[in-house]
Design an enzyme around this catalytic site. Sequence first.
Site, PDB file in Angstrom:
ATOM      1  CD  GLU A 199      -2.833   0.973   2.535  1.00 43.86           C
ATOM      2  OE1 GLU A 199      -3.934   1.529   2.502  1.00 43.86           O
ATOM      3  OE2 GLU A 199      -2.420   0.332   3.523  1.00 43.86           O
ATOM      4  CE  LYS A 221      -7.810   0.279   3.584  1.00 42.51           C
ATOM      5  NZ  LYS A 221      -6.728   1.068   4.230  1.00 42.51           N
ATOM      6  CB  CYS A 250      -4.292  -1.893   4.683  1.00 46.47           C
ATOM      7  SG  CYS A 250      -3.356  -1.454   6.174  1.00 46.47           S
TER       8      CYS A 250
END
Length: 265
Positions: free
Chosen positions: A40, A112, A152
């Site tokens: 990321e 995301k 993440c």
Amino acid sequence: MRVASIQLNSGRDVDQNLNRVDHLLAEAAQLRAELAVLPENFAFMGGSEDDKRNAAEEQDNSPIIKHLSAQAKKHGMAIIGGTLLLKGEKGRLRNSSPAFDQDGRLLAVYDKIHLFDMDYQGEAYRESALIEPGSRSVVVDFDKWRIGLSICYDLRFPELYRLHASADCHILCNVAAFTAVTGSAHWEPLLRARAIENQCYVIASAQTGLHADGRQTWGHSMIIDPWGQIMVSLSEGEGVITADLSLEEVHRVRKSMPVLQHRRL
């Protein structure tokens, strides 16, 4: 298939970050990786909200996407491009993960879904203040492999990975900049759980060390097999780790304990 997980300590200088990325992608190619995964925020990490807005690009005319496409084609190696900031709607940004095949073709872009808002032990983050959440899971096909993308904080939401498993994914990919405080407690157990419960390989590529905004990231990039065993890991510092994945191993584990067929809910 040989895969590579790349760990970085990215800062605010995009050109400097990309130079380091190019070096490590070349190293992955020299190690005969067919797929390389970046973390990321690989091209820009840290800075103010204004800095992030200035770094954001239009997807259809993104120099960073074009750069990764060229690297994939140059090395004949598929790349999952960590994340970069793309311009969204109504002044918000997207935290997006592009995936390229070995010819440099953009296969998909995953935005995301789960945004990191935390206030724990004096550390506060509000990703939702700037980023608009994605709305769909994304799977890419590479050769005979199916790969589910995640970023993440997504790691804490097993329903996303069960969607990937239901789509017959063999690999679950998580690109991250996990904080040191959460990573030390939860990173490894969450990654191993996602591998075990879905009987998939997991490739986790992470940021590491201290960044320009004072954030400390955990590192510990790793590749995990479908039985939940860590095949290879890198605790700290920048670098490349590789592992050889086997479709036969995925099928063997799923046949020996057909968890996905035993679901009742």
